[in-house]
Design a protein around this motif. Structure first.
Motif, PDB file in Angstrom:
ATOM      1  N   ARG A 178      -3.283 -21.100  20.253  1.00 60.62           N
ATOM      2  CA  ARG A 178      -2.956 -19.674  20.261  1.00 60.62           C
ATOM      3  C   ARG A 178      -3.695 -18.980  21.395  1.00 60.62           C
ATOM      4  NH1 ARG A 178       0.195 -21.633  17.102  1.00 60.62           N
ATOM      5  NH2 ARG A 178       0.623 -20.976  14.961  1.00 60.62           N
ATOM      6  N   GLY A 227       4.570 -13.969   4.696  1.00 63.13           N
ATOM      7  CA  GLY A 227       3.341 -13.224   4.925  1.00 63.13           C
ATOM      8  C   GLY A 227       3.185 -12.082   3.941  1.00 63.13           C
ATOM      9  N   ASP A 258      -8.545 -14.308  21.775  1.00 62.12           N
ATOM     10  CA  ASP A 258      -8.917 -12.898  21.804  1.00 62.12           C
ATOM     11  C   ASP A 258     -10.331 -12.775  22.364  1.00 62.12           C
ATOM     12  OD1 ASP A 258      -9.248 -10.208  21.466  1.00 62.12           O
ATOM     13  OD2 ASP A 258      -9.057 -10.227  19.280  1.00 62.12           O
ATOM     14  N   SER A 288       1.318 -10.047  14.185  1.00 57.90           N
ATOM     15  CA  SER A 288      -0.056  -9.603  13.953  1.00 57.90           C
ATOM     16  C   SER A 288      -1.072 -10.660  14.377  1.00 57.90           C
ATOM     17  CB  SER A 288      -0.263  -9.254  12.479  1.00 57.90           C
ATOM     18  OG  SER A 288       0.527  -8.138  12.112  1.00 57.90           O
ATOM     19  N   GLU A 289      -0.688 -11.921  14.318  1.00 62.70           N
ATOM     20  CA  GLU A 289      -1.612 -12.985  14.698  1.00 62.70           C
ATOM     21  C   GLU A 289      -1.889 -12.998  16.196  1.00 62.70           C
ATOM     22  OE1 GLU A 289      -1.127 -16.866  13.062  1.00 62.70           O
ATOM     23  OE2 GLU A 289      -0.246 -16.105  11.200  1.00 62.70           O
ATOM     24  N   TRP A 290      -0.982 -12.412  16.984  1.00 65.24           N
ATOM     25  CA  TRP A 290      -1.290 -12.238  18.406  1.00 65.24           C
ATOM     26  C   TRP A 290      -1.325 -10.740  18.756  1.00 65.24           C
ATOM     27  CZ3 TRP A 290       2.873  -9.910  20.816  1.00 65.24           C
ATOM     28  CH2 TRP A 290       4.156 -10.150  20.292  1.00 65.24           C
ATOM     29  N   TRP A 302       6.775 -19.673  15.348  1.00 68.38           N
ATOM     30  CA  TRP A 302       5.338 -19.473  15.487  1.00 68.38           C
ATOM     31  C   TRP A 302       4.514 -20.514  14.729  1.00 68.38           C
ATOM     32  CZ3 TRP A 302       2.058 -17.174  18.531  1.00 68.38           C
ATOM     33  CH2 TRP A 302       0.765 -16.889  18.104  1.00 68.38           C
ATOM     34  N   SER A 303       5.024 -21.027  13.636  1.00 71.57           N
ATOM     35  CA  SER A 303       4.242 -21.937  12.794  1.00 71.57           C
ATOM     36  C   SER A 303       4.180 -23.356  13.343  1.00 71.57           C
ATOM     37  CB  SER A 303       4.828 -21.979  11.381  1.00 71.57           C
ATOM     38  OG  SER A 303       6.139 -22.522  11.408  1.00 71.57           O
ATOM     39  N   HIS A 347      -3.632  -8.869  19.649  1.00 66.70           N
ATOM     40  CA  HIS A 347      -4.493  -8.473  20.762  1.00 66.70           C
ATOM     41  C   HIS A 347      -3.796  -8.607  22.112  1.00 66.70           C
ATOM     42  CE1 HIS A 347      -4.841 -12.784  20.016  1.00 66.70           C
ATOM     43  NE2 HIS A 347      -5.162 -12.948  21.282  1.00 66.70           N
ATOM     44  N   ALA A 381       4.096 -10.412  10.290  1.00 64.32           N
ATOM     45  CA  ALA A 381       2.868 -11.178  10.071  1.00 64.32           C
ATOM     46  C   ALA A 381       2.563 -12.091  11.256  1.00 64.32           C
ATOM     47  CB  ALA A 381       2.991 -11.999   8.787  1.00 64.32           C
ATOM     48  N   ALA A 382       3.570 -12.736  11.825  1.00 61.22           N
ATOM     49  CA  ALA A 382       3.335 -13.609  12.981  1.00 61.22           C
ATOM     50  C   ALA A 382       2.905 -12.795  14.192  1.00 61.22           C
ATOM     51  CB  ALA A 382       4.583 -14.415  13.295  1.00 61.22           C
ATOM     52  N   SER A 427      -7.264 -25.336  20.738  1.00 61.85           N
ATOM     53  CA  SER A 427      -6.584 -24.209  20.093  1.00 61.85           C
ATOM     54  C   SER A 427      -5.172 -24.102  20.639  1.00 61.85           C
ATOM     55  CB  SER A 427      -7.336 -22.894  20.355  1.00 61.85           C
ATOM     56  OG  SER A 427      -8.659 -22.966  19.884  1.00 61.85           O
TER      57      SER A 427
END
Length: 436
Positions: free
Chosen positions: A179, A35, A182, A43-45, A153-154, A47, A40-41, A177
């Motif tokens: 994930r 990232g 949000d 940050s993708e969750w 995560w990937s 919220h 970085a991972a 989806s």
């Protein structure tokens, strides 16, 4: 070899903690992160609010590294993923400085001049970490040891109940989806389906139930593969993490209020599309029609492809590190009942290679940050030659209030600790009307 660094794969919570421990012990470390920034991972969750408090989310060596920088340690509260990054992971990465290589993907790990088959002289050769930078250029880093903290995560699990994508799952990808959502406002007035029994699925159900409360006509269906919903609601007052207990309590309330319909024993075999909606078909022929969107939150699995030229030992059932598999099996253990897992249990047949963090747990969903930090402490102590510290068990986990693990797959039983679950629909009989 002692002049070479230890390469850590991943600048997430465990990878950064490993670099902090290595730095504190005077061992050179290089962290390789694909990232553009630390965490970085996460940050993708960003919220999503964690159910662990700050005291469970920071590592001791990392705190010691940060203290001279003027960093203020968060003392109370339950951060979101974004707050975990901004208040802890980013400052820690800044303190580690140029030890971190961003925008760099690890494509493979090997021993110099030897593929996995060759035994002669293997341990005397350094590791070669093969990389690709953001411009597509290949690179190699020589290392005395490798700590794989690349996470899971990937690689989310598919919605199909047998571990493979269901029929039609790939074709329906625009409406599925993997994930935690949000902003769900675009789904107002629609029928939304959540698949999965873990905390990610619970977060999604709660977010969607708020939408259903605000927007009449919004329908939420929660599909569980197991024959009982008991463990979804956690250990209640017996859970030593109050926010985790509250998550289960809130889920119970929205179901009892009729905002969400739960269907147990529903194991997805196929998706079919009819215009703008999906029909979901279970292994037993049960159908749910008119789904505008599906959130398949069925966990994650490790990607072992970068390890194909080194000798590793993963459990055949969990894809977890074999040395800890019996201690973390979700059929037996909850995340509060696992034992400590240190360097000795995490050791691989390939000397000085360690898989840590969520990746070490494979498909087991019971990993906590506290466990990862204890893994890091023990592994780095071992690499530094402090074998007494490596063998020490310093892990203290909060209890879950749930006795043992996930229980029977088909039975509609109840946990010995959790309160009885509210009445739900079963995938073995026709659905009742979805309440809204």
């Amino acid at each position: 070899m002692s002049e070479l660094p230890v390469v850590v794969i991943g600048a997430g919570p465990q990878g950064l903690a490993a670099a902090a421990h290595l730095t504190e012990r005077g061992v050179d470390a290089v962290v390789v992160e694909r990232g553009a920034s630390a965490g970085a991972a996460v940050s993708e969750w960003g919220h999503v609010r964690l159910f662990s408090g700050w005291s469970e989310l920071t590592d001791a060596a990392a705190r010691r590294l940060l203290e001279p920088t003027g960093w203020t340690e968060p003392r109370s509260g339950y951060p979101t993923g974004a707050e975990w990054v901004s208040s802890y992971l980013s400052p820690l990465a800044d303190a580690l400085g140029d030890r971190i290589l961003y925008g760099t993907t690890v494509s493979g790990i090997a021993r110099r001049g030897r593929d996995k088959v060759i035994m002669s002289g293997r341990k005397a050769q350094p590791f070669v970490v093969h990389t690709v930078d953001q411009d597509g250029r290949d690179g190699r880093i020589l290392a005395r040891s490798v700590i794989d903290a690349s996470g899971t995560w990937s690689l989310p699990n598919p919605a199909g109940a047998d571990g493979y994508p269901a029929l039609g799952e790939a074709a329906a990808s625009e409406r599925i989806s993997y994930r935690i959502p949000d902003d769900v406002s675009a789904l107002a007035g629609m029928h939304v389906v959540v698949v999965g029994a873990g905390h990610s699925a619970t977060h999604a159900v709660l977010r969607l139930s708020e939408l259903a409360r605000r927007e009449p006509g919004t329908r939420v269906t929660w599909l569980l593969r197991r024959g009982s919903a008991v463990n979804v609601f956690g250990g209640g007052s017996g859970d030593e993490l109050p926010e985790r207990a509250e998550l289960g309590s809130r889920a119970r309330k929205v179901i009892e209020a009729g905002a969400v319909e739960v269907v147990t024993g529903f194991r997805i075999a196929e998706f079919t599309q009819d215009g703008d909606s999906l029909t979901i078909i279970a292994e037993n022929g049960q159908k749910i029609s008119g789904a505008a969107h599906v959130f398949a939150l069925t966990g994650f699995r490790p990607d072992a492809s970068i390890l194909r030229e080194v000798r590793i030992d993963l459990d055949g059932s969990l894809d977890a590190v074999a040395g800890i598999a019996a201690e973390i099996d979700p059929n037996i253990h909850s995340c509060g009942s696992v034992g400590a897992t240190g360097a000795r249990q995490l050791a691989q047949p390939e000397k000085d290679l360690f898989i840590i963090g969520a990746k070490s747990y494979g498909r087991a969903p019971t990993f906590l940050a506290l466990t990862g930090y204890e893994q890091v402490r023990s592994v780095v102590a071992h690499l530094a030659g402090d074998h007494e510290a490596a063998e020490r068990d310093e892990l203290v986990l909060p209890g879950t209030g749930v006795c043992g693990g996930t229980g029977g797959f088909d039975a509609e039983g109840s946990s010995c600790c959790a309160a009885p679950a509210p009445t739900v629909a079963s995938g073995d009989r026709p659905l009742r009307g979805v309440l809204s």
